[in-house]
Design a protein around this motif. Structure first.
Motif, PDB file in Angstrom:
ATOM      1  N   VAL A  20       0.858  -1.198   0.000  1.00 44.72           N
ATOM      2  CA  VAL A  20       0.000   0.000   0.000  1.00 44.72           C
ATOM      3  C   VAL A  20       0.890   1.242   0.000  1.00 44.72           C
ATOM      4  N   LYS A  25      -3.832   3.125   4.788  1.00 46.53           N
ATOM      5  CA  LYS A  25      -4.248   1.987   3.956  1.00 46.53           C
ATOM      6  C   LYS A  25      -3.681   0.680   4.519  1.00 46.53           C
ATOM      7  N   HIS A  40       4.882   0.840   0.264  1.00 49.31           N
ATOM      8  CA  HIS A  40       5.911   0.848  -0.794  1.00 49.31           C
ATOM      9  C   HIS A  40       6.585   2.201  -0.976  1.00 49.31           C
ATOM     10  N   SER A  64      -1.660  -4.966 -10.017  1.00 47.68           N
ATOM     11  CA  SER A  64      -2.635  -4.121 -10.715  1.00 47.68           C
ATOM     12  C   SER A  64      -2.115  -2.708 -10.957  1.00 47.68           C
ATOM     13  N   ILE A  65      -0.840  -2.466 -10.652  1.00 47.04           N
ATOM     14  CA  ILE A  65      -0.296  -1.108 -10.810  1.00 47.04           C
ATOM     15  C   ILE A  65       0.323  -0.919 -12.199  1.00 47.04           C
ATOM     16  N   ASP A  68       4.787   1.168 -13.023  1.00 49.22           N
ATOM     17  CA  ASP A  68       5.652   1.533 -11.887  1.00 49.22           C
ATOM     18  C   ASP A  68       6.159   0.328 -11.094  1.00 49.22           C
ATOM     19  N   GLY A  87      -4.277  -5.439 -13.903  1.00 54.12           N
ATOM     20  CA  GLY A  87      -4.587  -4.023 -14.137  1.00 54.12           C
ATOM     21  C   GLY A  87      -3.314  -3.227 -14.297  1.00 54.12           C
ATOM     22  N   HIS A  88      -3.434  -1.977 -14.780  1.00 55.00           N
ATOM     23  CA  HIS A  88      -2.234  -1.142 -14.884  1.00 55.00           C
ATOM     24  C   HIS A  88      -2.575   0.314 -14.612  1.00 55.00           C
ATOM     25  N   SER A  90      -0.884   2.631 -13.263  1.00 46.72           N
ATOM     26  CA  SER A  90       0.157   3.635 -13.528  1.00 46.72           C
ATOM     27  C   SER A  90       0.601   3.627 -14.988  1.00 46.72           C
ATOM     28  N   ARG A 111      -2.428 -12.369 -17.988  1.00 46.54           N
ATOM     29  CA  ARG A 111      -3.099 -11.064 -17.919  1.00 46.54           C
ATOM     30  C   ARG A 111      -4.609 -11.346 -17.979  1.00 46.54           C
ATOM     31  N   ILE A 160     -10.669   9.104  -7.097  1.00 46.16           N
ATOM     32  CA  ILE A 160     -10.104   7.780  -7.455  1.00 46.16           C
ATOM     33  C   ILE A 160      -8.743   7.970  -8.140  1.00 46.16           C
ATOM     34  N   ARG A 163      -5.915   8.668  -5.850  1.00 45.94           N
ATOM     35  CA  ARG A 163      -5.689   7.600  -4.865  1.00 45.94           C
ATOM     36  C   ARG A 163      -6.145   7.999  -3.478  1.00 45.94           C
ATOM     37  N   THR A 165      -9.267   7.301  -2.442  1.00 47.56           N
ATOM     38  CA  THR A 165     -10.362   6.416  -2.017  1.00 47.56           C
ATOM     39  C   THR A 165      -9.825   5.081  -1.534  1.00 47.56           C
ATOM     40  N   GLY A 167     -11.682   0.982  -0.801  1.00 46.90           N
ATOM     41  CA  GLY A 167     -12.924   0.235  -1.001  1.00 46.90           C
ATOM     42  C   GLY A 167     -13.695   0.769  -2.202  1.00 46.90           C
TER      43      GLY A 167
HETATM   44  N1  LIG Z   1      -8.664  -7.532 -15.205  1.00 46.25           N
HETATM   45  C1  LIG Z   1      -9.897  -7.269 -14.865  1.00 46.25           C
HETATM   46  O1  LIG Z   1     -10.844  -7.919 -15.307  1.00 46.25           O
HETATM   47  C2  LIG Z   1     -10.159  -6.149 -13.902  1.00 46.25           C
HETATM   48  C3  LIG Z   1     -11.430  -6.001 -13.325  1.00 46.25           C
HETATM   49  C4  LIG Z   1     -11.605  -4.973 -12.397  1.00 46.25           C
HETATM   50  C5  LIG Z   1     -10.563  -4.101 -12.094  1.00 46.25           C
HETATM   51  N2  LIG Z   1      -9.379  -4.269 -12.711  1.00 46.25           N
HETATM   52  C6  LIG Z   1      -8.222  -3.411 -12.383  1.00 46.25           C
HETATM   53  O2  LIG Z   1      -7.893  -3.670 -11.057  1.00 46.25           O
HETATM   54  C7  LIG Z   1      -7.250  -2.555 -10.502  1.00 46.25           C
HETATM   55  C8  LIG Z   1      -7.834  -2.243  -9.145  1.00 46.25           C
HETATM   56  O3  LIG Z   1      -9.195  -1.880  -9.282  1.00 46.25           O
HETATM   57  P1  LIG Z   1      -9.937  -1.179  -8.067  1.00 46.25           P
HETATM   58  O4  LIG Z   1     -11.361  -1.090  -8.418  1.00 46.25           O
HETATM   59  O5  LIG Z   1      -9.558  -1.880  -6.804  1.00 46.25           O
HETATM   60  O6  LIG Z   1      -9.274   0.261  -8.114  1.00 46.25           O
HETATM   61  P2  LIG Z   1      -8.973   1.305  -6.952  1.00 46.25           P
HETATM   62  O7  LIG Z   1      -9.977   1.181  -5.837  1.00 46.25           O
HETATM   63  O8  LIG Z   1      -8.800   2.621  -7.608  1.00 46.25           O
HETATM   64  O9  LIG Z   1      -7.581   0.798  -6.340  1.00 46.25           O
HETATM   65  C9  LIG Z   1      -6.396   0.883  -7.078  1.00 46.25           C
HETATM   66  C10 LIG Z   1      -5.243   1.076  -6.092  1.00 46.25           C
HETATM   67  O10 LIG Z   1      -4.033   1.057  -6.854  1.00 46.25           O
HETATM   68  C11 LIG Z   1      -3.111   1.892  -6.224  1.00 46.25           C
HETATM   69  N3  LIG Z   1      -2.527   2.781  -7.248  1.00 46.25           N
HETATM   70  C12 LIG Z   1      -3.142   3.546  -8.144  1.00 46.25           C
HETATM   71  N4  LIG Z   1      -2.254   4.194  -8.929  1.00 46.25           N
HETATM   72  C13 LIG Z   1      -1.060   3.805  -8.513  1.00 46.25           C
HETATM   73  C14 LIG Z   1       0.258   4.139  -8.920  1.00 46.25           C
HETATM   74  N5  LIG Z   1       0.471   4.973  -9.942  1.00 46.25           N
HETATM   75  N6  LIG Z   1       1.272   3.582  -8.263  1.00 46.25           N
HETATM   76  C15 LIG Z   1       1.050   2.742  -7.237  1.00 46.25           C
HETATM   77  N7  LIG Z   1      -0.186   2.381  -6.829  1.00 46.25           N
HETATM   78  C16 LIG Z   1      -1.232   2.930  -7.447  1.00 46.25           C
HETATM   79  C17 LIG Z   1      -3.820   2.723  -5.181  1.00 46.25           C
HETATM   80  O11 LIG Z   1      -3.483   2.216  -3.904  1.00 46.25           O
HETATM   81  P3  LIG Z   1      -2.338   2.976  -3.067  1.00 46.25           P
HETATM   82  O12 LIG Z   1      -2.660   4.438  -3.117  1.00 46.25           O
HETATM   83  O13 LIG Z   1      -2.374   2.387  -1.711  1.00 46.25           O
HETATM   84  O14 LIG Z   1      -1.029   2.676  -3.715  1.00 46.25           O
HETATM   85  C18 LIG Z   1      -5.288   2.425  -5.410  1.00 46.25           C
HETATM   86  O15 LIG Z   1      -6.007   2.372  -4.183  1.00 46.25           O
HETATM   87  C19 LIG Z   1      -7.370  -1.419 -11.524  1.00 46.25           C
HETATM   88  O16 LIG Z   1      -6.136  -1.321 -12.215  1.00 46.25           O
HETATM   89  C20 LIG Z   1      -8.471  -1.923 -12.446  1.00 46.25           C
HETATM   90  O17 LIG Z   1      -8.325  -1.427 -13.740  1.00 46.25           O
HETATM   91  C21 LIG Z   1      -9.148  -5.281 -13.592  1.00 46.25           C
END
Ligand SMILES: NC(=O)c1ccc[n+]([C@@H]2O[C@H](COP(=O)([O-])OP(=O)(O)OC[C@H]3O[C@@H](n4cnc5c(N)ncnc54)[C@H](OP(=O)(O)O)[C@@H]3O)[C@@H](O)[C@H]2O)c1
Length: 173
Positions: A20, A25, A40, A64-65, A68, A87-88, A90, A111, A160, A163, A165, A167
């Motif tokens: 986190v 967090k 991190h 999912s980042i 980075d 996910g990606h 960043s 993936r 969002i 960062r 939020t 949940g």
């Molecule tokens: N493959 C699929 O089918 C699928 C389905 C749903 C979602 N996803 C992906 O899953 C991921 C998570 O979804 P979510 O709904 O849980 O999103 P979220 O609530 O926005 O959580 C993403 C977390 O990633 C971290 N983050 C964001 N940008 C970052 C960066 N540049 N460097 C480091 N950490 C970063 C943040 O945590 P910190 O601030 O603590 O670092 C943030 O809380 C997303 O990438 C989304 O696109 C994929």
């Protein structure tokens, strides 16, 4: 996703290590079942993850980042470990050299995307049943931590993106 992963993986018997960006967090990840949490922004997360796994690394990393963290996530794996890059946030990760997967320990890389796993109706129903089952048992708690009126959808997106939020964020029509 992170909070869901912590709760469900712990229920299945996994030792969960979370990464986190802040202490606040970290508390939430611990409450959700992460045994170890690495902030991190406070240094090299690969080193810390190798420390808490007695130098062995993890059998699986859910990444999912993207850009980075992708390569460092790969370095947290044990031989024959699996990197599930779902996910990606960043940006897209750099291309991967297949030979490197072998050099780093016969690694697996996938993936996954929800639309492929849910493409067939029976898979959607079976996955939905699994999900509601763990919710009914109290294993998974929904974390609706933020609500916005639909008219303020822009604010929700900015929170969002920045960062701010945790949940789920829900828009109220
Ligand atoms: N493959 C699929 O089918 C699928 C389905 C749903 C979602 N996803 C992906 O899953 C991921 C998570 O979804 P979510 O709904 O849980 O999103 P979220 O609530 O926005 O959580 C993403 C977390 O990633 C971290 N983050 C964001 N940008 C970052 C960066 N540049 N460097 C480091 N950490 C970063 C943040 O945590 P910190 O601030 O603590 O670092 C943030 O809380 C997303 O990438 C989304 O696109 C994929």
């Amino acid at each position: 996703m992170g909070l869901i992963l912590c709760q469900w993986a712990k229920y299945l018997g996994a030792t969960v290590v979370g990464t986190v960006s802040s202490e606040q967090k970290a508390e939430q990840a611990k409450k959700a079942g992460a045994e170890h949490v690495v902030v991190h922004s406070e240094g090299d997360f690969v080193k810390k993850i190798l420390e808490v796994t007695n130098g062995e690394g993890c059998p699986v990393v859910y990444e999912s980042i993207g850009k980075d963290t992708f390569r460092r996530s790969m370095d947290c794996l044990q031989p024959m470990g699996m990197l599930a890059a779902y996910g990606h946030a960043s940006g897209a990760p750099d291309p991967v050299d297949v030979v490197e997967l072998g050099m780093k320990g016969s690694l697996f890389l996938t993936r996954p995307a929800i639309m492929h796993y849910m493409a067939k109706r029976e898979d959607l129903i079976s996955s939905a049943n699994d999900l509601f089952n763990v919710i009914e048992k109290g294993v998974l708690k929904s974390n609706v931590n933020h609500t916005y009126p639909l008219s303020e959808v822009g604010k929700a997106h900015r929170a969002i993106e920045n960062r701010k939020t945790t949940g789920a964020t829900v828009l109220i029509p």
